[in-house]
Design a protein around this motif. Structure first.
Motif, PDB file in Angstrom:
ATOM      1  N   ARG A   1      -9.991   8.304   0.754  1.00  0.00           N
ATOM      2  CA  ARG A   1      -9.962   8.124  -0.699  1.00  0.00           C
ATOM      3  C   ARG A   1     -10.076   9.467  -1.434  1.00  0.00           C
ATOM      4  O   ARG A   1     -10.552   9.550  -2.560  1.00  0.00           O
ATOM      5  CB  ARG A   1     -11.103   7.182  -1.124  1.00  0.00           C
ATOM      6  CG  ARG A   1     -10.944   6.561  -2.493  1.00  0.00           C
ATOM      7  CD  ARG A   1     -12.102   5.635  -2.795  1.00  0.00           C
ATOM      8  NE  ARG A   1     -12.134   5.270  -4.207  1.00  0.00           N
ATOM      9  CZ  ARG A   1     -13.105   4.556  -4.778  1.00  0.00           C
ATOM     10  NH1 ARG A   1     -14.137   4.142  -4.039  1.00  0.00           N
ATOM     11  NH2 ARG A   1     -13.058   4.290  -6.048  1.00  0.00           N
TER      12      ARG A   1
ATOM     13  N   ASP B   1      -0.835  -0.804  -4.696  1.00  0.00           N
ATOM     14  CA  ASP B   1      -1.989   0.077  -4.839  1.00  0.00           C
ATOM     15  C   ASP B   1      -1.757   1.345  -4.029  1.00  0.00           C
ATOM     16  O   ASP B   1      -1.025   1.347  -3.037  1.00  0.00           O
ATOM     17  CB  ASP B   1      -3.270  -0.614  -4.364  1.00  0.00           C
ATOM     18  CG  ASP B   1      -3.669  -1.770  -5.256  1.00  0.00           C
ATOM     19  OD1 ASP B   1      -4.087  -1.516  -6.395  1.00  0.00           O
ATOM     20  OD2 ASP B   1      -3.551  -2.933  -4.809  1.00  0.00           O
ATOM     21  N   THR B   2      -2.433   2.420  -4.455  1.00  0.00           N
ATOM     22  CA  THR B   2      -2.290   3.716  -3.795  1.00  0.00           C
ATOM     23  C   THR B   2      -3.546   4.057  -3.003  1.00  0.00           C
ATOM     24  O   THR B   2      -4.655   3.747  -3.432  1.00  0.00           O
ATOM     25  CB  THR B   2      -2.025   4.817  -4.839  1.00  0.00           C
ATOM     26  OG1 THR B   2      -0.829   4.490  -5.560  1.00  0.00           O
ATOM     27  CG2 THR B   2      -1.856   6.180  -4.183  1.00  0.00           C
ATOM     28  N   CYS B   3      -3.354   4.683  -1.851  1.00  0.00           N
ATOM     29  CA  CYS B   3      -4.495   5.081  -1.032  1.00  0.00           C
ATOM     30  C   CYS B   3      -4.239   6.453  -0.424  1.00  0.00           C
ATOM     31  O   CYS B   3      -3.104   6.923  -0.339  1.00  0.00           O
ATOM     32  CB  CYS B   3      -4.757   4.055   0.075  1.00  0.00           C
ATOM     33  SG  CYS B   3      -3.443   3.920   1.304  1.00  0.00           S
ATOM     34  N   THR B   4      -5.323   7.091  -0.004  1.00  0.00           N
ATOM     35  CA  THR B   4      -5.257   8.348   0.735  1.00  0.00           C
ATOM     36  C   THR B   4      -6.300   8.298   1.839  1.00  0.00           C
ATOM     37  O   THR B   4      -7.172   7.404   1.849  1.00  0.00           O
ATOM     38  CB  THR B   4      -5.552   9.568  -0.173  1.00  0.00           C
ATOM     39  OG1 THR B   4      -6.902   9.461  -0.647  1.00  0.00           O
ATOM     40  CG2 THR B   4      -4.592   9.650  -1.342  1.00  0.00           C
TER      41      THR B   4
ATOM     42  N   LEU C   1      -6.989   0.210   3.037  1.00  0.00           N
ATOM     43  CA  LEU C   1      -5.917  -0.539   2.374  1.00  0.00           C
ATOM     44  C   LEU C   1      -4.741  -0.744   3.316  1.00  0.00           C
ATOM     45  O   LEU C   1      -4.098  -1.796   3.299  1.00  0.00           O
ATOM     46  CB  LEU C   1      -5.457   0.207   1.113  1.00  0.00           C
ATOM     47  CG  LEU C   1      -4.433  -0.510   0.237  1.00  0.00           C
ATOM     48  CD1 LEU C   1      -5.040  -1.762  -0.390  1.00  0.00           C
ATOM     49  CD2 LEU C   1      -3.921   0.431  -0.858  1.00  0.00           C
TER      50      LEU C   1
ATOM     51  N   PRO D   1      -6.965   8.341  -5.958  1.00  0.00           N
ATOM     52  CA  PRO D   1      -6.718   6.977  -5.486  1.00  0.00           C
ATOM     53  C   PRO D   1      -7.944   6.081  -5.617  1.00  0.00           C
ATOM     54  O   PRO D   1      -9.082   6.549  -5.639  1.00  0.00           O
ATOM     55  CB  PRO D   1      -6.359   7.186  -4.018  1.00  0.00           C
ATOM     56  CG  PRO D   1      -7.162   8.393  -3.638  1.00  0.00           C
ATOM     57  CD  PRO D   1      -7.151   9.285  -4.853  1.00  0.00           C
ATOM     58  N   ASP D   2      -7.675   4.794  -5.692  1.00  0.00           N
ATOM     59  CA  ASP D   2      -8.752   3.806  -5.717  1.00  0.00           C
ATOM     60  C   ASP D   2      -9.120   3.321  -4.321  1.00  0.00           C
ATOM     61  O   ASP D   2     -10.108   2.602  -4.151  1.00  0.00           O
ATOM     62  CB  ASP D   2      -8.345   2.594  -6.564  1.00  0.00           C
ATOM     63  CG  ASP D   2      -8.241   2.937  -8.038  1.00  0.00           C
ATOM     64  OD1 ASP D   2      -8.970   3.832  -8.489  1.00  0.00           O
ATOM     65  OD2 ASP D   2      -7.424   2.309  -8.738  1.00  0.00           O
ATOM     66  N   HIS D   3      -8.317   3.700  -3.307  1.00  0.00           N
ATOM     67  CA  HIS D   3      -8.526   3.150  -1.964  1.00  0.00           C
ATOM     68  C   HIS D   3      -8.385   4.241  -0.905  1.00  0.00           C
ATOM     69  O   HIS D   3      -7.696   5.246  -1.108  1.00  0.00           O
ATOM     70  CB  HIS D   3      -7.504   2.037  -1.674  1.00  0.00           C
ATOM     71  CG  HIS D   3      -7.519   0.928  -2.666  1.00  0.00           C
ATOM     72  ND1 HIS D   3      -8.398  -0.129  -2.597  1.00  0.00           N
ATOM     73  CD2 HIS D   3      -6.761   0.723  -3.779  1.00  0.00           C
ATOM     74  CE1 HIS D   3      -8.176  -0.953  -3.609  1.00  0.00           C
ATOM     75  NE2 HIS D   3      -7.192  -0.460  -4.340  1.00  0.00           N
ATOM     76  N   GLY D   4      -9.018   3.983   0.230  1.00  0.00           N
ATOM     77  CA  GLY D   4      -8.849   4.802   1.420  1.00  0.00           C
ATOM     78  C   GLY D   4      -7.927   4.100   2.396  1.00  0.00           C
ATOM     79  O   GLY D   4      -7.204   3.149   2.048  1.00  0.00           O
TER      80      GLY D   4
ATOM     81  N   ALA E   1       0.856  -1.193   0.000  1.00  0.00           N
ATOM     82  CA  ALA E   1       0.000   0.000   0.000  1.00  0.00           C
ATOM     83  C   ALA E   1       0.883   1.231   0.000  1.00  0.00           C
ATOM     84  O   ALA E   1       1.759   1.383   0.857  1.00  0.00           O
ATOM     85  CB  ALA E   1      -0.910   0.012   1.226  1.00  0.00           C
TER      86      ALA E   1
END
Length: 323
Positions: free
Chosen positions: A49, A43-46, A68, A62-65, A9
């Protein structure tokens, strides 16, 4: 049995450095098994999201919060430029809690460049050795006096992993691949990325030092010449003669370019070659000592233990078979 890639992540904070953000997916994405199966997914998260700004003039969508971070095997924080936590050492409580929880459950935590400010603000570097970009070392020490900062190395693996500025993130990612899967896999990844599998010296060689501009003043060709002769005795005078310099001039240029003396550099090259032979061949330890240029088993054991921390035989038991 189904193979499950290692989950990485990348946690992006506002003002994320563009190169640092892309480094993990590029480097880990090249790590594959012999039958080309991917060893890592990235994968990238913030937080929430939400989009964050990069220093490269684009936004990250990003695709994730943060969920991830809760399940990843490795969490990487890329560098940031400006704003908290660089300005005041503070970090959003939700982000700090997510990083601490990931560390507590055993996930590997890493930072690239000034991402170390984020890990320090989360309290993950207190009492540990760490590094960051040399230009921000004084600011880091002011904000985080409880961290044992060493701004002269390319990366540090002290339970939590940190790397120096920008391209040192590549060195750290290759180190992780080497730790997880051995030198052969890491070397293949380095070749695919068109970078050296191991850079000698540390950040010190990049701190306000002049770089030779022409081949006539450089030692790169001589270093490659020496790498091809690690099994032979190579004296300082031999190196200087190959470079067509006096011993004094050669030593000065060599240290300027690598951050090491010729003798230190040769020892590192021989130790790394011994590591590769221990991992990838069935040569005896005595044969490895001769092939790597140490001459005797006792010399190999002494230098190997000093640099790697274990005896050659113990290292082979750990790394001879790819996990």
């Amino acid at each position: 049995m189904t193979f499950a890639p290692h989950r990485v992540a990348v946690l992006a904070i506002d003002q994320v450095v563009g190169l640092d953000l892309g480094t993990p997916s590029q480097v880990f994405g090249t790590a594959r098994t012999d039958d080309l199966a991917q060893l890592y997914t990235v994968d990238t998260c913030t937080q929430g999201r939400r989009p964050v700004r990069s220093t490269a003039g684009f936004q990250v969508l990003p695709d994730h919060g943060l969920e991830l971070v809760e399940t990843a095997d490795t969490v990487i924080v890329p560098g940031i430029h400006g704003g908290p936590p660089m300005t005041d050492g503070t970090l959003d409580p939700a982000v700090a809690a997510a990083l601490r929880a990931a560390h507590q459950r055993g996930a590997r935590i890493m930072s690239i460049c000034t991402g170390a400010f984020v890990l320090a603000a989360a309290g993950l570097l207190d009492g540990r050795r760490a590094t960051t970009h040399w230009a921000y070392a004084n600011l880091f020490r002011q904000l985080h006096p409880d961290v044992d900062l060493d701004p002269e190395v390319l990366f540090i693996d002290d339970g939590v992993l940190t790397s120096a500025g920008v391209a040192a993130g590549i060195d750290l990612c290759l180190h992780v691949i080497r730790t997880d899967h051995g030198s052969e896999v890491a070397n293949r990844s380095a070749r695919r990325c068109v970078v050296p599998p191991w850079r000698d010296g540390g950040q010190a060689q990049y701190i306000e030092r002049p770089v030779p501009r022409t081949a006539e003043t450089g030692t790169a060709a001589t270093r490659e010449w020496a790498r091809q002769r690690l099994h032979e005795p190579v004296a300082l005078r031999d190196l200087a003669e190959h470079a067509r310099m006096s011993v004094r001039t050669f030593t000065r240029h060599f240290r300027s370019e690598t951050g090491l003396s010729p003798a230190q550099w040769l020892l590192r090259q021989r130790t790394e070659h011994a590591r590769l032979l221990l991992e990838t061949t069935d040569l005896t330890v005595d044969q490895v000592a001769r092939h790597a240029g140490f001459g005797t088993t006792s010399a190999l054991r002494q230098h190997f233990h000093h640099r790697v921390g274990v005896a050659p035989s113990a290292y082979r038991r750990t790394f001879r078979h790819t996990p």
